[in-house]
Design a protein around this motif. Structure first.
Motif, PDB file in Angstrom:
ATOM      1  N   LEU A  40       1.093  -1.112  -0.117  1.00 47.27           N
ATOM      2  CA  LEU A  40      -0.056  -0.006   0.090  1.00 47.27           C
ATOM      3  C   LEU A  40       1.035   1.190   0.000  1.00 47.27           C
ATOM      4  O   LEU A  40       1.318   1.513   1.120  1.00 47.27           O
ATOM      5  N   LEU A 131      11.024  11.710  20.378  1.00 47.60           N
ATOM      6  CA  LEU A 131      11.350  12.527  19.442  1.00 47.60           C
ATOM      7  C   LEU A 131      11.764  13.563  20.334  1.00 47.60           C
ATOM      8  O   LEU A 131      12.952  14.019  20.117  1.00 47.60           O
ATOM      9  N   ARG A 157       5.194   6.507  22.264  1.00 50.73           N
ATOM     10  CA  ARG A 157       4.553   5.868  21.141  1.00 50.73           C
ATOM     11  C   ARG A 157       3.874   4.698  21.344  1.00 50.73           C
ATOM     12  O   ARG A 157       2.720   4.524  20.654  1.00 50.73           O
TER      13      ARG A 157
HETATM   14  N1  LIG Z   1       3.602  12.939  17.145  1.00 50.25           N
HETATM   15  C1  LIG Z   1       5.060  12.955  16.766  1.00 50.25           C
HETATM   16  O1  LIG Z   1       5.764  13.255  17.671  1.00 50.25           O
HETATM   17  C2  LIG Z   1       5.304  12.497  15.303  1.00 50.25           C
HETATM   18  C3  LIG Z   1       6.718  12.692  15.049  1.00 50.25           C
HETATM   19  C4  LIG Z   1       7.240  12.364  13.810  1.00 50.25           C
HETATM   20  C5  LIG Z   1       6.102  12.064  12.924  1.00 50.25           C
HETATM   21  N2  LIG Z   1       4.913  11.898  13.162  1.00 50.25           N
HETATM   22  C6  LIG Z   1       4.011  11.655  12.181  1.00 50.25           C
HETATM   23  O2  LIG Z   1       3.444  10.288  12.527  1.00 50.25           O
HETATM   24  C7  LIG Z   1       3.616   9.194  11.710  1.00 50.25           C
HETATM   25  C8  LIG Z   1       3.995   8.130  12.148  1.00 50.25           C
HETATM   26  O3  LIG Z   1       4.981   8.074  12.941  1.00 50.25           O
HETATM   27  P1  LIG Z   1       6.166   7.006  12.862  1.00 50.25           P
HETATM   28  O4  LIG Z   1       7.174   7.459  14.193  1.00 50.25           O
HETATM   29  O5  LIG Z   1       5.548   5.839  12.773  1.00 50.25           O
HETATM   30  O6  LIG Z   1       7.108   7.418  11.687  1.00 50.25           O
HETATM   31  P2  LIG Z   1       8.063   6.398  10.880  1.00 50.25           P
HETATM   32  O7  LIG Z   1       8.661   5.250  11.651  1.00 50.25           O
HETATM   33  O8  LIG Z   1       9.104   7.140  10.172  1.00 50.25           O
HETATM   34  O9  LIG Z   1       7.249   6.056   9.884  1.00 50.25           O
HETATM   35  C9  LIG Z   1       6.852   6.829   8.650  1.00 50.25           C
HETATM   36  C10 LIG Z   1       5.525   6.255   8.112  1.00 50.25           C
HETATM   37  O10 LIG Z   1       5.048   6.899   7.089  1.00 50.25           O
HETATM   38  C11 LIG Z   1       4.645   5.739   6.133  1.00 50.25           C
HETATM   39  N3  LIG Z   1       4.704   6.412   4.764  1.00 50.25           N
HETATM   40  C12 LIG Z   1       5.709   7.171   4.134  1.00 50.25           C
HETATM   41  N4  LIG Z   1       5.391   7.407   2.863  1.00 50.25           N
HETATM   42  C13 LIG Z   1       4.430   6.862   2.695  1.00 50.25           C
HETATM   43  C14 LIG Z   1       3.669   6.499   1.490  1.00 50.25           C
HETATM   44  N5  LIG Z   1       4.156   7.081   0.269  1.00 50.25           N
HETATM   45  N6  LIG Z   1       2.524   5.456   1.345  1.00 50.25           N
HETATM   46  C15 LIG Z   1       2.133   4.992   2.532  1.00 50.25           C
HETATM   47  N7  LIG Z   1       2.860   5.123   3.631  1.00 50.25           N
HETATM   48  C16 LIG Z   1       4.094   5.952   3.847  1.00 50.25           C
HETATM   49  C17 LIG Z   1       5.612   4.886   6.444  1.00 50.25           C
HETATM   50  O11 LIG Z   1       4.981   3.557   5.911  1.00 50.25           O
HETATM   51  P3  LIG Z   1       5.997   2.288   5.394  1.00 50.25           P
HETATM   52  O12 LIG Z   1       7.287   2.312   5.547  1.00 50.25           O
HETATM   53  O13 LIG Z   1       5.321   1.196   6.167  1.00 50.25           O
HETATM   54  O14 LIG Z   1       5.552   2.261   3.961  1.00 50.25           O
HETATM   55  C18 LIG Z   1       5.537   4.947   7.985  1.00 50.25           C
HETATM   56  O15 LIG Z   1       4.505   4.325   8.549  1.00 50.25           O
HETATM   57  C19 LIG Z   1       4.837   9.958  10.709  1.00 50.25           C
HETATM   58  O16 LIG Z   1       4.566   9.436   9.309  1.00 50.25           O
HETATM   59  C20 LIG Z   1       4.533  11.564  10.824  1.00 50.25           C
HETATM   60  O17 LIG Z   1       3.440  11.872   9.940  1.00 50.25           O
HETATM   61  C21 LIG Z   1       4.398  12.213  14.419  1.00 50.25           C
END
Ligand SMILES: NC(=O)c1ccc[n+]([C@@H]2O[C@H](COP(=O)([O-])OP(=O)(O)OC[C@H]3O[C@@H](n4cnc5c(N)ncnc54)[C@H](OP(=O)(O)O)[C@@H]3O)[C@@H](O)[C@H]2O)c1
Length: 270
Positions: A40, A131, A157
């Motif tokens: 996906l 973070l 997280r």
């Molecule tokens: N609350 C906070 O402090 C915080 C901090 C940083 C980011 N965030 C946000 O929260 C999200 C999840 O955080 P995390 O810590 O799990 O980040 P992460 O480990 O860096 O993961 C990034 C996520 O983005 C997805 N993604 C990127 N490009 C994509 C695409 N083209 N299609 C589908 N999925 C895509 C990746 O999915 P796959 O690799 O599985 O494809 C992965 O789940 C981040 O993407 C960001 O938007 C929140």
């Protein structure tokens, strides 16, 4: 069937693990498929097959400019409508984060979710404790940051993943709800204390200069994004607490300080 996007990311994988720990059958979606994870990619519309998905946990795909993030989320939500998904759970950004440089893409996505006509739940996630710890910079025997004395209601997280799993396992009672999932306030000084070192505050100007001139590999949107987190914390916009996380978890949240200290320690190579 429950499908969690971003299954190879930190939050997506932890959400899947939390669902499985509750005995709930769930699949992952990811750019990198594998066992229990279908392909996906929000940037490849042909991959967006959501037939048979009852609940979609849409983990935001950030780390890009707003237009790209919003286009990704638009594509997956269009597919959700087309394929008759029963409920969308979107992982958004805490209400107090409205001033942050990446808030717009989250709020725009919330508009899209509401306009989709599908039942929805919005999880306004606070900033990760991981973070906060990782953003402290090593400097000699101590750490430095532009957070000043400001506090962040940081969330591990794991807690956000568990909250998403609670909602996704039984979404109907959470339909049309916006949850503000923040933790308890911690400061950079407290993280430094936990590391057994001192914390020195630097100015926002000095922080931005370092991001622009000394941190290799940052994308153009990242220095303003990181600087917005620093000024938000420093000036007291992100320290507020709330009841929603404990309400969903049925217990108090995990200690964000221990998580932030561990993250700071790992990123300092200690
Ligand atoms: N609350 C906070 O402090 C915080 C901090 C940083 C980011 N965030 C946000 O929260 C999200 C999840 O955080 P995390 O810590 O799990 O980040 P992460 O480990 O860096 O993961 C990034 C996520 O983005 C997805 N993604 C990127 N490009 C994509 C695409 N083209 N299609 C589908 N999925 C895509 C990746 O999915 P796959 O690799 O599985 O494809 C992965 O789940 C981040 O993407 C960001 O938007 C929140």
């Amino acid at each position: 069937m429950i499908l969690v996007t971003g299954a190879n990311g930190n939050l997506g994988s932890a959400t899947l693990a939390a669902l499985h720990a509750r005995g709930v059958v769930a699949m992952g979606g990811s750019r990198t498929p594998g066992e229990g994870v279908r392909r996906l990619d929000f940037d490849d519309h042909a991959s967006l097959d959501l037939t048979g998905v009852s609940t979609l946990v849409l983990v935001s795909a950030g780390y890009a400019e707003d237009d790209q993030v919003i286009a990704r989320h638009t594509a997956v939500l269009d597919a959700a409508v087309r394929d008759g998904v029963g409920h969308v759970v979107y992982t958004s950004l805490t209400t107090a984060g409205d001033h942050l440089g990446f808030a717009l893409a989250h709020r725009a996505t919330e508009h899209l979710v509401r306009a989709s006509g599908l039942p929805w739940t919005i999880l306004r996630n606070g900033l990760y404790a991981e973070l906060f710890g990782a953003l402290l910079m090593r400097a000699g025997d101590g750490v430095e940051s532009a957070f000043g004395e400001g506090a962040l209601a940081a969330v591990p997280r794991e807690d956000l993943a568990e909250a998403a799993a609670v909602v996704a396992s039984d979404p109907a009672p959470h339909g049309g709800r916006v949850y503000d999932l923040v933790g308890t306030p911690i400061t950079a000084g407290q993280v430094a204390d936990g590391l057994g070192v001192t914390h020195r505050s630097i100015s926002l100007g000095e922080y931005r200069r370092r991001l622009l001139e000394e941190v290799p590999g940052l994308l153009p949107f990242q220095p303003p994004m990181l600087a917005s987190i620093a000024t938000g914390v420093r000036h007291g916009f992100l320290g507020g607490t709330g009841p929603d996380l404990a309400g969903l978890l049925g217990r108090a949240g995990r200690d964000p300080l221990a998580t932030a200290v561990a993250a700071a320690s790992a990123s300092r190579g200690a």
